[in-house]
Design an enzyme around this catalytic site. Structure first.
Site, PDB file in Angstrom:
ATOM      1  N   CYS A  95       0.821  -1.388   0.227  1.00 40.37           N
ATOM      2  CA  CYS A  95       0.045   0.092  -0.183  1.00 40.37           C
ATOM      3  C   CYS A  95       0.890   1.244  -0.007  1.00 40.37           C
ATOM      4  CB  CYS A  95      -1.208   0.079   1.390  1.00 40.37           C
ATOM      5  SG  CYS A  95      -0.218   0.507   2.741  1.00 40.37           S
ATOM      6  N   HIS A 107       0.057   6.902   5.785  1.00 40.66           N
ATOM      7  CA  HIS A 107       1.053   6.221   5.475  1.00 40.66           C
ATOM      8  C   HIS A 107       2.227   6.436   4.515  1.00 40.66           C
ATOM      9  CE1 HIS A 107       1.018   1.314   5.766  1.00 40.66           C
ATOM     10  NE2 HIS A 107       1.886   1.808   6.638  1.00 40.66           N
TER      11      HIS A 107
END
Length: 475
Positions: free
Chosen positions: A76, A133
């Site tokens: 991701c 993230h």
């Protein structure tokens, strides 16, 4: 003559008259909403034959364009980075791993993010909602210092859906401040998106990057959602590998995962309904996509595709993706254009009429001509990382792939347009094609970044999370 002109004036002055409204809409820059979901597999949506009800996503697919050959990175953080920069994440050291909580890595501030470019084009409000993230140890990596004007969500991945904690500390924020909002994270992210749309509509155009953490683990669902999928409180919940339990586990992983995906779909439906109710949907670009394939052992499905997250098999890097923009192009069809995460930035900029581009060359291409059906296809090679390249007809694996589970042979070639399940290696049958693609792959495999993110477990031992993940504490 005067009477004739007068009649025209009266018609054009009628409030809501279709011609003038359409003309006015077409001259405005579009609002932009990117909906990124986490670990949703190819076979997890109804329009791909999945067993989980996803009526709102399916409706979006009917209204928009199915991007049937949309590729991402295999994990991701790299996908998020490539999406926001238009560049392969290999160029800044982020391809093989995510950014774990104990890492001091962040995407280099030399890289220009999409909201920075939209700012110069008149997009006053640019919100990042959900999972970041992309770096958390210094303020320079914070969303508010990467072009966004508002941040609501979490800095790390894999947070608890109810407590919003990671490594025992609250990771839920409203701009630079901790947020103590109570609720299921998927609901809260959608709530904030709806709030922002209503607030920003008077100052259009706006940009929302809505990065849901669902249905990424830990597998947790609300009680009401679990009941819709047969949850029985008299039966035990699924085992959690000996780890401390999380709130919201159902009787099985499959039941819990289905409840999570269905809840995600409902919240996406709420966002789309808000656009419709406010009459913003015609001139709003909505891009929906997953960040990679389904995680192994967590109940997600790759459908007809081979492999899952962490691999460059189709099931790991080819994801559900849809784009809709009624004012910009006709919907209701399926595109076979090879496209993906690195193309989001140049395509969005082109659709918004933004001329500015980063100084560093982009790897992504503008696929708007295909979406507008002005061009049938753009021939290109798409680098999937670690010795893997794909184009409209072929896919080559030039060497062994780390973290791919059972080892596979190197030198694989698939006629991917006819063999999406990757069953037949035809490298021996088409040696010239294999050699040609191998040569085209070499420059991509040669990319070296000055700094790379360390392996996932590096720095984990003895790590203690900062209080409420306060970014300033790392300065």
């Amino acid at each position: 003559m005067k009477k004739y002109l007068s009649s025209i004036f009266i018609i054009l002055s009628v409030p809501g008259f279709f011609l003038t409204e359409s003309m006015a809409q077409s001259t405005k820059k579009p609002n932009i909403i990117i909906i990124l979901v986490d670990d949703l597999g190819w076979g997890d949506v109804g329009y791909h034959g999945g067993n989980i009800p996803t009526p709102n996503i399916d409706r979006l697919a009917k209204q928009g364009i199915e991007l049937n050959r949309f590729y991402t990175a295999a994990v991701c953080s790299p996908t998020r980075a490539g999406l926001l920069t238009g560049r392969y994440p290999d160029r800044f050291g982020l391809r093989k791993s995510v950014i774990p909580p104990w890492s001091d890595f962040g995407v280099s501030t030399d890289e220009v993010f999409l909201p920075e470019l939209l700012k110069a084009a008149g997009y006053k409000n640019r919100a990042m909602l959900g999972k970041w993230h992309l770096g958390h140890v210094a303020l320079k990596y914070h969303p508010l210092n990467r072009g966004f004007t508002h941040f609501y969500g979490h800095l790390n991945g894999a947070i608890d859906y109810f407590t919003h904690k990671r490594e025992g500390e609250l990771d839920w924020h409203n701009d630079y401040n901790s947020s103590y909002d109570v609720g299921y994270s998927t609901d809260l992210i959608a709530d904030e998106a709806i709030k922002n749309i209503k607030s920003y509509q008077a100052q259009s155009p706006f940009f929302l990057y809505i990065a849901f953490n669902a249905p990424h683990g830990p597998l947790q669902a609300k009680a009401a959602d679990l009941k819709r999928f047969g949850y029985d409180a008299s039966k035990p919940v699924f085992a959690n590998g000996g780890k401390e339990g999380y709130e919201g586990r159902g009787n099985t992983k499959q039941q819990t995962y289905a409840a999570m995906v269905n809840n995600l779909d409902e919240n996406i439906g709420r966002i789309l309904a808000t656009l419709s109710n406010l009459k913003l949907d015609e001139n709003t670009i909505v891009l929906f996509q997953s960040d990679n394939g389904p995680a192994p052992n967590e109940a997600g499905s790759s459908g007809i595709l081979r492999g899952k997250k962490f691999t460059q098999w189709e099931g790991g890097v080819r994801v559900p993706a849809i784009i809709r923009w009624p004012n910009g192009f006709k919907g209701g069809w399926k595109s076979e254009q090879v496209t993906g995460f690195i193309d989001v930035l140049p395509t969005i900029l082109a659709a918004a009429g933004v001329k500015q581009r980063p100084e560093k060359p982009l790897d992504g291409i503008d696929v708007l001509p295909v979406l507008q059906q002005k061009q049938s296809v753009i021939n290109r090679n798409f680098f999937l990382g670690d010795g893997v390249l794909v184009n409209g007809e072929w896919k080559i694996f030039e060497k062994l792939e780390p973290n791919a589970g059972p080892k596979r042979a190197s030198d694989l070639l698939y006629q991917i347009d006819k063999d999406s399940s990757e069953k037949n290696n035809v490298s021996a049958k088409y040696p010239d094609v294999f050699q040609d693609l191998k040569e085209k792959l070499a420059p991509f495999d040669a990319i070296k970044a000055p700094l790379e993110v360390a392996g996932f477990d590096v720095g984990k031992k003895g790590f203690v999370a900062p209080k409420e993940w306060k970014v300033a504490g790392f300065r």
